[in-house]
Design a protein around this motif. Structure first.
Motif, PDB file in Angstrom:
ATOM      1  N   ASP A 261       0.831  -1.211   0.000  1.00 18.64           N
ATOM      2  CA  ASP A 261       0.000   0.000   0.000  1.00 18.64           C
ATOM      3  C   ASP A 261       0.862   1.255   0.000  1.00 18.64           C
ATOM      4  OD1 ASP A 261      -2.207  -1.533   0.067  1.00 18.64           O
ATOM      5  OD2 ASP A 261      -2.561  -1.326   2.218  1.00 18.64           O
ATOM      6  N   VAL A 265       1.111   4.309  -2.709  1.00 19.63           N
ATOM      7  CA  VAL A 265       1.060   5.746  -2.429  1.00 19.63           C
ATOM      8  C   VAL A 265       2.189   6.441  -3.164  1.00 19.63           C
ATOM      9  CG1 VAL A 265       1.296   7.492  -0.641  1.00 19.63           C
ATOM     10  CG2 VAL A 265      -0.040   5.444  -0.193  1.00 19.63           C
ATOM     11  N   LEU A 269       1.567   9.186  -6.014  1.00 19.04           N
ATOM     12  CA  LEU A 269       2.098  10.543  -5.832  1.00 19.04           C
ATOM     13  C   LEU A 269       3.249  10.815  -6.788  1.00 19.04           C
ATOM     14  CD1 LEU A 269       2.154  10.917  -1.947  1.00 19.04           C
ATOM     15  CD2 LEU A 269       0.492  11.790  -3.548  1.00 19.04           C
ATOM     16  N   ARG A 270       3.667   9.797  -7.493  1.00 22.49           N
ATOM     17  CA  ARG A 270       4.794   9.890  -8.416  1.00 22.49           C
ATOM     18  C   ARG A 270       6.023  10.478  -7.732  1.00 22.49           C
ATOM     19  NH1 ARG A 270       3.688  12.161 -14.029  1.00 22.49           N
ATOM     20  NH2 ARG A 270       3.186  14.042 -12.881  1.00 22.49           N
TER      21      ARG A 270
ATOM     22  N   PRO B  74       0.362   6.860 -13.345  1.00 19.48           N
ATOM     23  CA  PRO B  74      -0.422   7.711 -12.449  1.00 19.48           C
ATOM     24  C   PRO B  74      -0.133   9.191 -12.687  1.00 19.48           C
ATOM     25  CG  PRO B  74       0.739   5.990 -11.230  1.00 19.48           C
ATOM     26  CD  PRO B  74       1.280   5.988 -12.613  1.00 19.48           C
ATOM     27  N   HIS B  75      -1.090  10.008 -12.401  1.00 21.19           N
ATOM     28  CA  HIS B  75      -0.900  11.454 -12.527  1.00 21.19           C
ATOM     29  C   HIS B  75      -1.757  12.140 -11.464  1.00 21.19           C
ATOM     30  CE1 HIS B  75      -0.992  15.515 -14.168  1.00 21.19           C
ATOM     31  NE2 HIS B  75       0.128  15.172 -14.790  1.00 21.19           N
ATOM     32  N   SER B  76      -1.269  13.289 -11.009  1.00 25.79           N
ATOM     33  CA  SER B  76      -1.999  13.970  -9.931  1.00 25.79           C
ATOM     34  C   SER B  76      -3.363  14.486 -10.394  1.00 25.79           C
ATOM     35  CB  SER B  76      -1.159  15.120  -9.388  1.00 25.79           C
ATOM     36  OG  SER B  76      -0.862  16.005 -10.428  1.00 25.79           O
ATOM     37  N   ILE B  80      -6.719   9.133  -6.346  1.00 26.42           N
ATOM     38  CA  ILE B  80      -7.412   7.907  -5.930  1.00 26.42           C
ATOM     39  C   ILE B  80      -7.460   7.812  -4.413  1.00 26.42           C
ATOM     40  CG2 ILE B  80      -5.236   6.633  -6.229  1.00 26.42           C
ATOM     41  CD1 ILE B  80      -7.054   4.153  -6.761  1.00 26.42           C
ATOM     42  N   SER B  86      -4.332   3.367   3.035  1.00 22.22           N
ATOM     43  CA  SER B  86      -2.944   3.560   2.582  1.00 22.22           C
ATOM     44  C   SER B  86      -2.306   4.819   3.125  1.00 22.22           C
ATOM     45  CB  SER B  86      -2.876   3.599   1.051  1.00 22.22           C
ATOM     46  OG  SER B  86      -3.273   2.374   0.537  1.00 22.22           O
ATOM     47  N   LEU B  87      -2.472   5.036   4.422  1.00 21.78           N
ATOM     48  CA  LEU B  87      -1.803   6.180   5.043  1.00 21.78           C
ATOM     49  C   LEU B  87      -0.428   5.737   5.509  1.00 21.78           C
ATOM     50  CD1 LEU B  87      -4.784   7.499   7.123  1.00 21.78           C
ATOM     51  CD2 LEU B  87      -3.931   8.393   4.975  1.00 21.78           C
ATOM     52  N   LEU B  88       0.478   6.686   5.612  1.00 18.55           N
ATOM     53  CA  LEU B  88       1.805   6.347   6.108  1.00 18.55           C
ATOM     54  C   LEU B  88       1.784   6.461   7.630  1.00 18.55           C
ATOM     55  CD1 LEU B  88       3.806   8.272   3.394  1.00 18.55           C
ATOM     56  CD2 LEU B  88       3.104   5.880   3.423  1.00 18.55           C
ATOM     57  N   LEU B  99       2.742  15.552   2.484  1.00 19.37           N
ATOM     58  CA  LEU B  99       3.616  14.822   1.564  1.00 19.37           C
ATOM     59  C   LEU B  99       3.079  14.916   0.140  1.00 19.37           C
ATOM     60  CD1 LEU B  99       6.052  12.834   1.274  1.00 19.37           C
ATOM     61  CD2 LEU B  99       4.393  11.004   1.467  1.00 19.37           C
ATOM     62  N   ALA B 100       1.756  14.711   0.025  1.00 18.33           N
ATOM     63  CA  ALA B 100       1.141  14.766  -1.304  1.00 18.33           C
ATOM     64  C   ALA B 100       1.202  16.182  -1.866  1.00 18.33           C
ATOM     65  CB  ALA B 100      -0.308  14.294  -1.210  1.00 18.33           C
ATOM     66  N   LYS B 102       3.291  18.610  -1.177  1.00 21.50           N
ATOM     67  CA  LYS B 102       4.667  18.952  -1.528  1.00 21.50           C
ATOM     68  C   LYS B 102       5.021  18.420  -2.909  1.00 21.50           C
ATOM     69  CE  LYS B 102       7.850  19.412   2.273  1.00 21.50           C
ATOM     70  NZ  LYS B 102       8.502  18.649   3.331  1.00 21.50           N
ATOM     71  N   GLN B 103       4.530  17.211  -3.164  1.00 19.84           N
ATOM     72  CA  GLN B 103       4.883  16.556  -4.412  1.00 19.84           C
ATOM     73  C   GLN B 103       4.167  17.196  -5.601  1.00 19.84           C
ATOM     74  OE1 GLN B 103       7.219  14.491  -4.579  1.00 19.84           O
ATOM     75  NE2 GLN B 103       7.007  13.975  -6.739  1.00 19.84           N
ATOM     76  N   ARG B 149      -6.112  13.883   1.668  1.00 17.21           N
ATOM     77  CA  ARG B 149      -4.852  13.818   0.951  1.00 17.21           C
ATOM     78  C   ARG B 149      -5.093  13.871  -0.555  1.00 17.21           C
ATOM     79  NH1 ARG B 149      -1.292   8.575   1.851  1.00 17.21           N
ATOM     80  NH2 ARG B 149      -3.083   7.605   0.851  1.00 17.21           N
ATOM     81  N   MET B 153      -4.548  17.249  -3.563  1.00 17.30           N
ATOM     82  CA  MET B 153      -3.783  17.240  -4.809  1.00 17.30           C
ATOM     83  C   MET B 153      -4.555  17.936  -5.921  1.00 17.30           C
ATOM     84  SD  MET B 153      -2.713  13.260  -4.508  1.00 17.30           S
ATOM     85  CE  MET B 153      -1.882  13.065  -6.067  1.00 17.30           C
TER      86      MET B 153
END
Lengths: 368, 280
Positions: A261, A265, A269-270, B74-76, B80, B86-88, B99-100, B102-103, B149, B153
């Motif tokens: 998972d 992520v 988030l690439r 994948p693309h922002s 999804i 799927s959290l860190l 994190l998202a 920033k990216q 999250r 984005m």
């Protein structure tokens, strides 16, 4: 007050000292009977067990006659502990006396130097003047020497403990610096893992003692610096060679078994390669990495004593060897004291690593 | 102009000798600002479909196009929300969202970023828990973080992969309303993958069933023209709601029966053998 109790309990938990939890709870009057029962079971019984162990030791040791005299009993070991503590203070006293003495010596030389310099100023013939000046300079030099002289007593147990700790941390650092990057690469890339695997498998089971001559020869050939004793460097290398494996394998495992998972992520988030490494891969494997580091430090501490004994690095290992060479009952007792010191330090090192490990474990509750 | 389009998409897994074709001949076209629900039985390939939409998987044959450009990863623009959050776990709520952000928005200043993150955490009503770690949150709260999250984005298309599947009924209802509110405010295109017909009818403009796998494909689609905002308390008495729900359910049940009927019979004929009688 309640908050303080909470903090106290949390601290015990983090330090893996939750055995003492009932005492805290008892102090706050929380269900005294249950707490007393727990104290009895998990604190009193271990204490009784230790006393029993001392008894068995005493009885066994009294019956064994060696060429150094009787095998040290707990009593003798305790006596020797006091002797060693006494030596520490004795040493400190003579050290102080030494520096006081050096200082007075230096002052004497300085006054003499000044006197000669003054004498040189008086109108005399040139050769006499020169002789006075030379004498003045010689005295000044003696003064400087006296001031910079260092005390060279026999190393005390405190010095040895500090020296051993320095050596083990140097070795542990070396091991970590080698093991972490390689472990991460192994975990990330199965091909790299396959390539590194035979090398790891072969060198992992090698006894620390076998590395000693190699380390000594290599340090002798390659190290010409003076910031560190070669013996210390050799011991540190031996420690590193033996303690890097648990960190390496655990890091590889941690990185390889990262949650799918979390990788998803990263994909969604690439994240770039480095961001992924530092934001996802390493944080998620930190608990396992620290578990590895903890085992490594334990192994390193064990190996260090053997290495010091062979390399003659003036730490605890050399102390054990020195005492063995001393051929006396008292020295035999001091070896036993050394065993306890080694064990207790090892215990504290392990505790420190547990605390570090828990502080990076995201599974643990907050604040841990 | 459709925002995302799937044309004759096929997707299977495994080596040629033991291949399982999960999706076959998928054709789907979603318009901007639409709320589409894809309903299917578990194991029918819903997650594979959403992975194709995200770009986590690439079709074997056929094309996926987003804004008329083929999807290669994948693309922002396509955010999804995963079913399992799927959290860190080592990051706080804020950290996860940040994190998202920033990216996706590297040019943002520190202050802008902080405000941006805070805004989306506020949107999912998590501001009081923003400093907590996922382990300290309930399932519903975790899924909210995940939604925040993804929304942070600022994707054009929001893909929800059974986002509420693991939640209890009350939390589920609450989050459904929140998602609808956000959809209403942000006006995004949403694709909701679900196995709950009620949820689909309540939330979507269009319901597309996925036939049971293997070789799942999209079935007959149903339009939901119920007035918005839809009020769940009165909806149960709304004849139109009941009608759509029953038709869709009925259709799915028929699909299932048909699938069972069409499934190859796996009865192995037993050999005519008898155990030897041992006489002691």
């Amino acid at each position: 007050m309640k908050k303080f109790k909470h903090i106290l309990l949390k601290t015990l938990d983090v330090a893996a000292l939750s055995v003492f939890e009932p005492i805290v709870r008892l102090c706050y009057g929380e269900d005294p009977r249950a707490q007393l029962r727990k104290i009895g079971k998990f604190i009193l019984i271990p204490i009784v067990a230790f006393i029993l162990f001392l008894g068995v030791w005493h009885v066994t040791a009294s019956g064994i006659e060696t060429k150094f005299g009787k095998m040290p009993t707990p009593g003798v070991t305790w006596e020797q502990t006091k002797v060693m503590v006494g030596q520490v203070f004795e040493n400190r006293r003579s050290e102080k006396a030494f520096y006081v003495e050096q200082k007075t010596k230096a002052q004497e030389h300085e006054t003499k130097a000044a006197q000669y310099a003054a004498a040189a100023e008086l109108p005399k013939n040139a050769s006499q003047k020169e002789a006075f000046l030379a004498e003045s300079n010689a005295q000044a030099e003696l003064a400087v020497n006296a001031r910079s002289a260092t005390f060279a007593g026999t190393p005390t147990i405190i010095y040895r403990v500090v020296h051993s700790l320095k050596t083990v941390f140097l070795g542990f650092m070396l091991a970590t610096l080698i093991a972490l990057p390689i472990g991460i690469l192994c975990g990330l890339n199965p091909v790299f893992m396959a390539a590194a695997s035979p090398i790891i498998q072969i060198f992992k089971p090698v006894s620390p003692v076998a590395w000693v001559p190699i380390a000594m020869i290599l340090v002798g050939a390659l190290y010409s610096g003076s910031s560190m004793q070669p013996a210390m460097l050799s011991s540190a290398i031996v420690v590193a060679m033996c303690s890097l494996w648990p960190t390496l394998t655990n890091t590889a495992l941690g990185v390889a078994s990262i949650d799918k998972d979390h990788l998803n992520v990263a994909k969604v988030l690439r994240l770039g390669w480095w961001t992924r490494l530092f934001k996802i891969v390493i944080p998620s494997s930190l608990p396992l990495i620290f578990a590895g580091l903890r085992i490594s430090l334990g192994v390193g501490w064990m190996v260090l004593i053997a290495a010091e004994l062979l390399v003659q690095n003036p730490g605890l290992g050399q102390f054990v060897w020195d005492r063995f060479q001393d051929n006396s009952a008292a020295a035999f007792g001091q070896i036993f004291v050394a065993i306890f010191i080694i064990g207790i330090i090892g215990f504290f090192l392990d505790r420190t690593m547990i605390i570090l490990q828990r502080s990076v474990s995201f599974d643990a509750p907050a604040g841990a | 102009m459709p925002i995302i389009e799937l044309n004759n998409v096929n997707k299977g897994f495994g080596p040629a000798s033991n291949r399982s074709e999960v999706l076959a001949d998928i054709n789907l076209s979603i318009e901007e600002n639409e709320f589409v629900a894809i309903v299917g039985f578990s194991g029918s390939g819903k997650s594979t479909l959403v992975n194709l939409l995200t770009g986590l998987e690439i079709p074997d044959t056929g094309t996926v196009t987003f804004e008329e450009k083929p999807v290669t990863g994948p693309h922002s623009d396509r955010g999804i929300v995963f079913q399992n959050y799927s959290l860190l776990p080592w990051l706080t709520v804020t950290g996860n969202v940040e994190l998202a952000v920033k990216q996706v928005f590297p040019q943002m200043s520190k202050k802008e970023r902080r405000d941006h993150v805070a805004r989306y955490i506020e949107m999912v009503n998590l501001t009081p828990a923003s400093w907590k770690r996922p382990k300290e949150l309930s399932g519903g709260m975790r899924q909210r973080v995940s939604v925040a999250r993804t929304l942070a984005m600022q994707p054009k298309l929001l893909l929800l992969d059974e986002p509420l599947g693991a939640l209890d009924a009350l939390t589920r209802a609450q989050l459904q309303d929140e998602i609808l509110n956000i959809w209403d405010q942000e006006k995004k295109t949403v694709v909701l993958i679900t196995n709950d017909v009620d949820e689909a009818v309540l939330m979507a403009d269009r319901i597309i069933p996925l036939t049971p796998g293997p070789q799942a494909t999209l079935g007959k689609e149903f339009r939901v023209d119920l007035q918005r905002p839809r009020d769940r308390t009165t909806l149960n008495f709304n004849p139109e709601f009941k009608k759509i729900r029953n038709t869709v359910t009925q259709y799915l049940m028929e699909l299932n029966d048909e699938a069972k009927r069409l499934a190859p019979v796996k009865d192995l004929p037993l050999p005519d053998i008898h155990p030897i009688q041992f006489v002691a």
